[in-house]
Design a protein around this motif. Structure first.
Motif, PDB file in Angstrom:
ATOM      1  N   GLU A  81      34.227  40.458  45.234  1.00 14.92           N
ATOM      2  CA  GLU A  81      34.301  40.888  43.773  1.00 14.92           C
ATOM      3  C   GLU A  81      35.008  42.230  43.927  1.00 14.92           C
ATOM      4  O   GLU A  81      35.767  42.561  43.283  1.00 14.92           O
ATOM      5  CB  GLU A  81      33.206  40.871  43.061  1.00 14.92           C
ATOM      6  CG  GLU A  81      32.532  39.752  42.591  1.00 14.92           C
ATOM      7  CD  GLU A  81      31.795  39.079  43.399  1.00 14.92           C
ATOM      8  OE1 GLU A  81      31.422  37.772  43.323  1.00 14.92           O
ATOM      9  OE2 GLU A  81      31.736  39.574  44.611  1.00 14.92           O
ATOM     10  N   ILE A 133      38.443  41.731  45.136  1.00 17.83           N
ATOM     11  CA  ILE A 133      39.369  41.528  43.920  1.00 17.83           C
ATOM     12  C   ILE A 133      39.828  42.799  43.338  1.00 17.83           C
ATOM     13  O   ILE A 133      41.154  42.991  43.039  1.00 17.83           O
ATOM     14  CB  ILE A 133      38.740  40.554  42.987  1.00 17.83           C
ATOM     15  CG1 ILE A 133      38.295  39.324  43.756  1.00 17.83           C
ATOM     16  CG2 ILE A 133      39.522  40.335  41.703  1.00 17.83           C
ATOM     17  CD1 ILE A 133      37.403  38.200  43.046  1.00 17.83           C
ATOM     18  N   GLU A 176      42.080  36.958  42.767  1.00 17.02           N
ATOM     19  CA  GLU A 176      41.054  36.542  41.758  1.00 17.02           C
ATOM     20  C   GLU A 176      41.218  34.976  41.552  1.00 17.02           C
ATOM     21  O   GLU A 176      40.007  34.323  41.414  1.00 17.02           O
ATOM     22  CB  GLU A 176      41.373  37.151  40.553  1.00 17.02           C
ATOM     23  CG  GLU A 176      40.077  37.167  39.439  1.00 17.02           C
ATOM     24  CD  GLU A 176      40.308  37.743  38.242  1.00 17.02           C
ATOM     25  OE1 GLU A 176      39.043  37.730  37.586  1.00 17.02           O
ATOM     26  OE2 GLU A 176      41.154  38.652  38.184  1.00 17.02           O
ATOM     27  N   TYR A 202      39.678  33.017  44.459  1.00 17.46           N
ATOM     28  CA  TYR A 202      38.153  33.261  44.135  1.00 17.46           C
ATOM     29  C   TYR A 202      37.642  32.265  43.536  1.00 17.46           C
ATOM     30  O   TYR A 202      36.495  31.584  43.969  1.00 17.46           O
ATOM     31  CB  TYR A 202      37.840  34.667  43.825  1.00 17.46           C
ATOM     32  CG  TYR A 202      36.300  34.886  43.518  1.00 17.46           C
ATOM     33  CD1 TYR A 202      35.495  35.234  44.473  1.00 17.46           C
ATOM     34  CD2 TYR A 202      36.134  34.830  42.260  1.00 17.46           C
ATOM     35  CE1 TYR A 202      34.076  35.353  44.153  1.00 17.46           C
ATOM     36  CE2 TYR A 202      34.727  34.946  41.824  1.00 17.46           C
ATOM     37  CZ  TYR A 202      33.726  35.441  42.804  1.00 17.46           C
ATOM     38  OH  TYR A 202      32.281  35.552  42.684  1.00 17.46           O
TER      39      TYR A 202
END
Length: 470
Positions: A291, A294, A301, A304
């Motif tokens: 996170e 990102i 993202e 992910y």
């Protein structure tokens, strides 16, 4: 893959001969067996399982509905397709209620029969794979390498079992040394894909300029040095599992191409103008904060969310301290067997000492620590003193771990302090050992659990003479 077994029971011998000649040409990977006698067919099914049974309803010796009932008593999972020249809704419904999978009416066209049988064979294959999967889960074979019964470990086992039979993409998260690759291997070994080898890619271990080729393959001449075609790991993992280890270190340039492969489920090798469909289950591991990556734009993202369909988290050793006695005992037995040492054991005080120690390297650090303790502890029982000696030799003594010594002087550089502590420990250990054996090097090497030659090398390095102890 072994051939699927297709059995046909029908009293029309001409039709049996025709189907036994035509169907192997129309259906892939099948073995066709025909019986004009229902009783003979049933006896054969008792001896060897059948994947699909093509069964005539109207036969003189035994009614097809009776055969269907008898077959289901022998094997409830067998896939049965009924044939009749007297097709009606009532007959079809009755056959389905008794366990038939499908129903076809004479006279039939071969393409129609092939279509029905293809679906029946596919159903049978899925049923058999699911049964094998349940057997594996019940036997718990893939968990043989796992140690621990704490609540966090039990939750991890439950998660693996719940996900193993699916094709979900799984992101395995956890600190270094917590067994993420072990979890990936268990997910694969418990899955219907386990008959094929799991392919593992260590993302940071492959240079960026080679990673695309390693993942997706290349054609001969695609770039300088590409002297032959290269399959690539995605195609190697077709019908199997691909583990992307340390996915957080994947370069952004490769992330974009990986995202396209995950979206399209097809791979285009470098230098090729054609794409190939792949059936690959994706697992990935990371110890990084994706996170945060990102946010700093070093991880996409959208990739992910493609990878993070479901998450499994491996607990740190600090979360499962109650499992340390089990882990330490398991590692001690393993290292004794591996090195040919007499079987040793930890004292209660030694276990308590390890349970109160911090393990930033998690299970892997504990394993390496136990290896060292086993190697350098001369007695059968390893005590708290042995733990302290091993800890000081690895991490420095309590005094050396302070910022300053008692005189207020700065501590020595880590490497220097470590070498001096190790030398002091080794010298003290060897002198004590030779004192105990009165200079007998052979007995000393047996107690130490190392070869006579290795002990002599250590003695020469520290200028220790056995004669001085006789």
């Amino acid at each position: 893959m072994s051939k699927q077994r297709l059995m046909i029971i029908d009293d029309e011998k001409d039709m049996l001969q025709g189907l036994s000649r035509i169907l192997p040409q129309e259906l892939e990977n099948i073995q066709v067996e025909t019986f004009s006698s229902a009783l003979s067919g049933l006896e054969s099914i008792k001896r060897q399982p059948v994947d699909v049974l093509l069964l005539d309803i109207r036969m003189p010796e035994m009614d097809g509905m009776e055969v269907l009932t008898a077959v289901k008593e022998i094997d409830p999972w067998i896939t049965v397709v009924m044939i009749t020249a007297y097709g009606s809704i009532e007959t079809a419904v009755e056959a389905i209620k008794k366990g038939a999978y499908d129903f076809i009416t004479k006279p039939f066209e071969i393409p129609d029969l092939v279509r029905v049988l293809n679906k029946a064979l596919e159903r049978s294959l899925l049923i058999r794979e699911n049964m094998n999967l349940r057997k594996k889960v019940s036997e718990k074979e893939p968990f043989a390498d796992f140690v621990g019964q704490s609540p966090p470990m039990r939750r991890l086992y439950d998660g693996i079992q719940a996900l193993a039979g699916t094709d979900y993409t799984v992101l395995i998260r956890g600190e270094s040394g917590t067994g993420k690759e072990l979890v990936a291997r268990a997910l694969h070994e418990l899955s219907p894909r386990s008959s094929r080898r799991m392919v593992t890619v260590n993302c940071p271990a492959i240079p960026e300029h080679l990673l695309e080729s390693e993942l997706f393959g290349h054609k001969k001449g695609a770039f300088t040095g590409a002297e032959q075609n290269h399959t690539g790991m995605f195609l190697e993992a077709d019908k199997s599992t691909l583990l992307l280890d340390e996915i957080g270190d994947l370069p952004v340039s490769i992330q974009t191409k990986l995202l396209r492969v995950l979206q399209e489920r097809e791979v285009r090798p470098l230098g090729s103008d054609k794409s190939r469909k792949v059936d690959v289950r994706i697992l990935s591991c990371t110890n990084q904060d994706l996170e945060a990556r990102i946010q700093d734009r070093s991880f996409r993202e959208d990739l992910y969310y493609r990878l993070n369909v479901v998450t499994l988290r491996t607990p740190s050793l600090s979360e499962i301290t109650e499992d340390i006695p089990l882990l330490a005992d398991h590692f001690l037995r393993s290292v004794c067997n591996e090195l040919g040492l007499p079987l040793k054991r930890f004292s209660v005080a030694a276990i308590q000492s390890m349970m109160h120690k911090s393990w930033p390297g998690n299970v892997r650090e504990l394993q390496n620590f136990v290896r060292r303790v086993a190697l350098f502890s001369p007695e059968e029982e390893i005590g708290a003193a042995d733990i302290r000696v091993a800890q000081d030799s690895l991490y420095g003594s309590a005094e050396s771990r302070q910022d300053q010594d008692s005189n207020g002087k700065a501590v020595k550089p880590y490497q220097q302090a470590k070498e001096e502590l190790l030398e002091n420990f080794t010298r003290e250990y060897i002198t004590r050992l030779l004192g105990q054996t009165e200079g007998n090097v052979t007995r000393a090497s047996d107690i130490a659990g190392i070869s006579r030659t290795a002990l002599q090398k250590i003695m020469r390095r520290y200028e220790i003479r056995s004669e001085d102890y006789r």
